[in-house]
Motif scaffolding. Structure first.
Motif, PDB file in Angstrom:
ATOM      1  N   PHE A 184       0.835  -1.193   0.000  1.00 17.81           N
ATOM      2  CA  PHE A 184       0.000   0.000   0.000  1.00 17.81           C
ATOM      3  C   PHE A 184       0.876   1.251   0.000  1.00 17.81           C
ATOM      4  O   PHE A 184       2.080   1.189   0.246  1.00 17.81           O
ATOM      5  CB  PHE A 184      -0.922   0.014   1.234  1.00 17.81           C
ATOM      6  CG  PHE A 184      -1.932  -1.096   1.227  1.00 17.81           C
ATOM      7  CD1 PHE A 184      -3.099  -0.979   0.501  1.00 17.81           C
ATOM      8  CD2 PHE A 184      -1.699  -2.263   1.950  1.00 17.81           C
ATOM      9  CE1 PHE A 184      -4.037  -2.009   0.482  1.00 17.81           C
ATOM     10  CE2 PHE A 184      -2.619  -3.294   1.939  1.00 17.81           C
ATOM     11  CZ  PHE A 184      -3.794  -3.168   1.201  1.00 17.81           C
ATOM     12  N   TYR A 185       0.265   2.378  -0.283  1.00 18.01           N
ATOM     13  CA  TYR A 185       0.984   3.645  -0.217  1.00 18.01           C
ATOM     14  C   TYR A 185       1.100   4.073   1.241  1.00 18.01           C
ATOM     15  O   TYR A 185       0.127   3.994   2.008  1.00 18.01           O
ATOM     16  CB  TYR A 185       0.249   4.715  -1.023  1.00 18.01           C
ATOM     17  CG  TYR A 185       0.277   4.460  -2.512  1.00 18.01           C
ATOM     18  CD1 TYR A 185       1.485   4.432  -3.209  1.00 18.01           C
ATOM     19  CD2 TYR A 185      -0.897   4.263  -3.236  1.00 18.01           C
ATOM     20  CE1 TYR A 185       1.523   4.204  -4.569  1.00 18.01           C
ATOM     21  CE2 TYR A 185      -0.871   4.038  -4.605  1.00 18.01           C
ATOM     22  CZ  TYR A 185       0.341   4.010  -5.265  1.00 18.01           C
ATOM     23  OH  TYR A 185       0.391   3.775  -6.619  1.00 18.01           O
ATOM     24  N   MET A 186       2.281   4.526   1.620  1.00 20.37           N
ATOM     25  CA  MET A 186       2.547   4.924   2.998  1.00 20.37           C
ATOM     26  C   MET A 186       3.240   6.278   3.020  1.00 20.37           C
ATOM     27  O   MET A 186       3.995   6.612   2.095  1.00 20.37           O
ATOM     28  CB  MET A 186       3.422   3.877   3.696  1.00 20.37           C
ATOM     29  CG  MET A 186       2.816   2.483   3.704  1.00 20.37           C
ATOM     30  SD  MET A 186       3.923   1.232   4.413  1.00 20.37           S
ATOM     31  CE  MET A 186       3.991   1.803   6.111  1.00 20.37           C
ATOM     32  N   ILE A 187       2.994   7.054   4.061  1.00 20.33           N
ATOM     33  CA  ILE A 187       3.655   8.340   4.229  1.00 20.33           C
ATOM     34  C   ILE A 187       4.969   8.142   4.980  1.00 20.33           C
ATOM     35  O   ILE A 187       5.003   7.562   6.065  1.00 20.33           O
ATOM     36  CB  ILE A 187       2.758   9.332   5.008  1.00 20.33           C
ATOM     37  CG1 ILE A 187       1.594   9.778   4.143  1.00 20.33           C
ATOM     38  CG2 ILE A 187       3.558  10.547   5.477  1.00 20.33           C
ATOM     39  CD1 ILE A 187       1.973  10.645   2.961  1.00 20.33           C
ATOM     40  N   SER A 188       6.039   8.614   4.383  1.00 18.65           N
ATOM     41  CA  SER A 188       7.340   8.550   5.036  1.00 18.65           C
ATOM     42  C   SER A 188       7.519   9.755   5.953  1.00 18.65           C
ATOM     43  O   SER A 188       7.204  10.883   5.582  1.00 18.65           O
ATOM     44  CB  SER A 188       8.452   8.538   3.985  1.00 18.65           C
ATOM     45  OG  SER A 188       9.716   8.668   4.600  1.00 18.65           O
ATOM     46  N   GLU A 189       8.009   9.485   7.155  1.00 23.53           N
ATOM     47  CA  GLU A 189       8.281  10.553   8.115  1.00 23.53           C
ATOM     48  C   GLU A 189       9.749  10.979   8.077  1.00 23.53           C
ATOM     49  O   GLU A 189      10.178  11.830   8.848  1.00 23.53           O
ATOM     50  CB  GLU A 189       7.919  10.091   9.534  1.00 23.53           C
ATOM     51  CG  GLU A 189       6.455   9.704   9.715  1.00 23.53           C
ATOM     52  CD  GLU A 189       5.524  10.904   9.783  1.00 23.53           C
ATOM     53  OE1 GLU A 189       6.025  12.046   9.794  1.00 23.53           O
ATOM     54  OE2 GLU A 189       4.291  10.691   9.811  1.00 23.53           O
ATOM     55  N   ALA A 190      10.515  10.385   7.181  1.00 22.00           N
ATOM     56  CA  ALA A 190      11.948  10.679   7.106  1.00 22.00           C
ATOM     57  C   ALA A 190      12.187  12.076   6.540  1.00 22.00           C
ATOM     58  O   ALA A 190      11.337  12.656   5.856  1.00 22.00           O
ATOM     59  CB  ALA A 190      12.651   9.645   6.232  1.00 22.00           C
ATOM     60  N   THR A 191      13.360  12.620   6.836  1.00 17.92           N
ATOM     61  CA  THR A 191      13.745  13.922   6.293  1.00 17.92           C
ATOM     62  C   THR A 191      13.736  13.882   4.769  1.00 17.92           C
ATOM     63  O   THR A 191      14.260  12.944   4.158  1.00 17.92           O
ATOM     64  CB  THR A 191      15.159  14.296   6.778  1.00 17.92           C
ATOM     65  OG1 THR A 191      15.134  14.415   8.198  1.00 17.92           O
ATOM     66  CG2 THR A 191      15.620  15.613   6.153  1.00 17.92           C
ATOM     67  N   TYR A 192      13.121  14.889   4.178  1.00 17.45           N
ATOM     68  CA  TYR A 192      13.051  14.956   2.717  1.00 17.45           C
ATOM     69  C   TYR A 192      13.222  16.420   2.319  1.00 17.45           C
ATOM     70  O   TYR A 192      12.266  17.186   2.254  1.00 17.45           O
ATOM     71  CB  TYR A 192      11.716  14.403   2.217  1.00 17.45           C
ATOM     72  CG  TYR A 192      11.767  13.970   0.760  1.00 17.45           C
ATOM     73  CD1 TYR A 192      12.144  12.677   0.408  1.00 17.45           C
ATOM     74  CD2 TYR A 192      11.427  14.853  -0.265  1.00 17.45           C
ATOM     75  CE1 TYR A 192      12.181  12.267  -0.920  1.00 17.45           C
ATOM     76  CE2 TYR A 192      11.474  14.455  -1.588  1.00 17.45           C
ATOM     77  CZ  TYR A 192      11.846  13.160  -1.917  1.00 17.45           C
ATOM     78  OH  TYR A 192      11.888  12.755  -3.227  1.00 17.45           O
ATOM     79  N   GLU A 193      14.475  16.782   2.077  1.00 17.29           N
ATOM     80  CA  GLU A 193      14.808  18.179   1.774  1.00 17.29           C
ATOM     81  C   GLU A 193      14.978  18.372   0.276  1.00 17.29           C
ATOM     82  O   GLU A 193      15.574  17.535  -0.406  1.00 17.29           O
ATOM     83  CB  GLU A 193      16.097  18.575   2.494  1.00 17.29           C
ATOM     84  CG  GLU A 193      16.465  20.049   2.324  1.00 17.29           C
ATOM     85  CD  GLU A 193      17.681  20.453   3.125  1.00 17.29           C
ATOM     86  OE1 GLU A 193      18.125  21.617   2.987  1.00 17.29           O
ATOM     87  OE2 GLU A 193      18.209  19.608   3.892  1.00 17.29           O
ATOM     88  N   VAL A 194      14.450  19.476  -0.232  1.00 19.54           N
ATOM     89  CA  VAL A 194      14.548  19.779  -1.656  1.00 19.54           C
ATOM     90  C   VAL A 194      15.055  21.203  -1.850  1.00 19.54           C
ATOM     91  O   VAL A 194      15.043  22.017  -0.929  1.00 19.54           O
ATOM     92  CB  VAL A 194      13.184  19.622  -2.366  1.00 19.54           C
ATOM     93  CG1 VAL A 194      12.592  18.244  -2.138  1.00 19.54           C
ATOM     94  CG2 VAL A 194      12.197  20.707  -1.927  1.00 19.54           C
ATOM     95  N   ASP A 195      15.490  21.469  -3.057  1.00 22.57           N
ATOM     96  CA  ASP A 195      15.832  22.823  -3.467  1.00 22.57           C
ATOM     97  C   ASP A 195      15.549  22.932  -4.956  1.00 22.57           C
ATOM     98  O   ASP A 195      15.188  21.943  -5.610  1.00 22.57           O
ATOM     99  CB  ASP A 195      17.295  23.149  -3.160  1.00 22.57           C
ATOM    100  CG  ASP A 195      17.542  24.658  -2.988  1.00 22.57           C
ATOM    101  OD1 ASP A 195      16.726  25.454  -3.499  1.00 22.57           O
ATOM    102  OD2 ASP A 195      18.551  25.023  -2.365  1.00 22.57           O
TER     103      ASP A 195
END
Length: 280
Positions: A121-132
Motif C-alpha cells: 500500500f501507499y505509505m507516508i514517510s516521516e523521514a527527512t526529505y529536503e529539496v531545493d
C-alpha cells in the motif's frame, strides 16, 4: 526476465547499438505499480501511452489494446515470480530501427521489465526529505514536455546535483522560471485550504498519480484545488509541499531551504488514495 514483444527472455539479448530509444531517445515509457497481480490505475496508464504515441507519430498496432498489454504485463510478472507480490513495472515503447533523425518506419516494439517492491500500500514517510530548486537547466512549457519520453538528461543531471548537495530531490523550473515538477514526480503546494499544482500548459509531466490526486481533492469540500503557475517565492510561504508519483504515491517535503513543512494534507490524501487503490 523481460518481455520483448510478447516473448519472455533474458534481459541482455534485446538492445542493439542502432536501437532508436538508445540512439535518439525515440521512446516512451510507463512506470506502473502492481499489487498481487493487480495493475493499479491501468486505464489511465494505457490511455496516456496511446495519446503519447499519437503525439510522437508512432504507429499503434491493431492488437495493442488494453487487454493485450495487461496480459503481457501479467505474463512478465508470473515469469519473474511477482504475481503474488507488489512490483514496479516499466513498459517501454520505442520506434523500430532505421534512419537517423528521420525514421524509416513508424512501427514500434515494446519491452516490459519488472522489479519487486517492498510496500503493498501507499505509505507516508516521516523521514527527512529536503529539496531545493535545480536551476542549471530549464524545461520548455510545451506539449512534448508533458510526455514520459526517454529524453531525461535534465532529470539525470538534476539527480546528481541533488546527491552532491545532500538533497533528497530537486524541483525543476520551466523557461518562464515557474516551478513545474520534481525530478521524479508532480508537485503540490498547500497554503491554508488551497492546494495548488502546476498546469500542463507550464510543461509539467501529465502524471497518472497527479490525475488520481486531482480527482480526490475535488471531492474534498474543505480544500480548493487550483491549477496555476507556481512561483519559487510561493514555496517559502507554503504550509505543506508534497510530490506525487505512481510508485511512492505521495512524498511529503520536510524542508525547502530554511522552511520546514507539515504533512497533514499528505496523510489525509494517502488514506483516500489507498481506498481508491483497493477499489481500482
Amino acid at each position: 526476465m523481460i518481455n520483448f514483444n510478447g516473448t519472455i527472455q533474458e534481459n541482455n539479448t534485446v538492445l542493439k547499438s542502432n536501437n532508436r530509444g538508445f540512439a535518439y531517445g525515440d521512446a516512451l515509457f510507463e512506470t506502473i505499480k502492481t499489487s498481487y497481480g493487480k495493475i493499479l490505475f491501468w486505464e489511465d496508464h494505457y490511455f496516456r501511452l496511446m495519446a503519447s504515441m499519437r503525439i510522437l507519430r508512432m504507429e499503434i498496432p491493431m492488437h495493442f489494446n488494453m487487454e493485450f498489454l495487461e496480459d503481457e504485463i501479467k505474463n512478465t510478472l508470473e515469469a519473474n515470480h511477482l504475481a503474488a507480490a507488489s512490483a514496479r513495472v516499466k513498459l517501454t515503447v520505442y520506434r523500430n530501427e532505421g534512419g537517423l533523425y528521420l525514421p524509416e518506419t513508424n512501427d514500434i516494439s515494446f519491452i516490459i521489465d519488472v522489479k519487486p517492491l517492498a510496500d503493498d500500500f501507499y505509505m507516508i514517510s516521516e523521514a527527512t526529505y529536503e529539496v531545493d530548486l535545480f536551476k542549471d537547466y530549464y524545461i520548455s512549457p510545451s506539449l512534448l514536455s508533458t510526455l514520459k519520453t526517454n529524453n531525461k538528461a535534465l532529470h539525470v543531471v538534476g539527480s546528481i546535483f541533488a546527491k552532491e548537495n545532500n538533497l533528497q530531490n530537486c524541483l525543476t523550473l520551466n523557461t518562464n522560471k515557474n516551478v513545474i515538477e520534481a525530478l521524479n514526480g508532480n508537485v503540490f503546494v498547500v497554503k491554508g485550504n488551497t492546494i495548488k499544482t502546476a498546469p500542463l500548459s507550464d510543461g509539467c509531466l501529465k502524471g497518472v498519480m497527479r490525475t488520481q490526486l486531482l480527482g480526490i481533492i475535488k471531492t474534498m469540500p474543505e480544500y480548493e484545488l487550483v491549477e496555476a503557475s507556481i512561483s519559487a517565492f510561493e514555496l517559502q510561504k507554503a504550509d505543506e509541499i508534497f510530490i506525487s508519483n505512481t510508485i511512492v504515491g505521495i512524498q511529503p517535503v520536510t524542508k525547502y531551504r530554511k522552511k520546514n513543512f507539515t504533512n497533514t494534507v499528505s496523510k489525509s490524501l494517502i488514506q483516500k488514495l489507498n481506498v481508491k487503490m483497493r477499489l481500482n
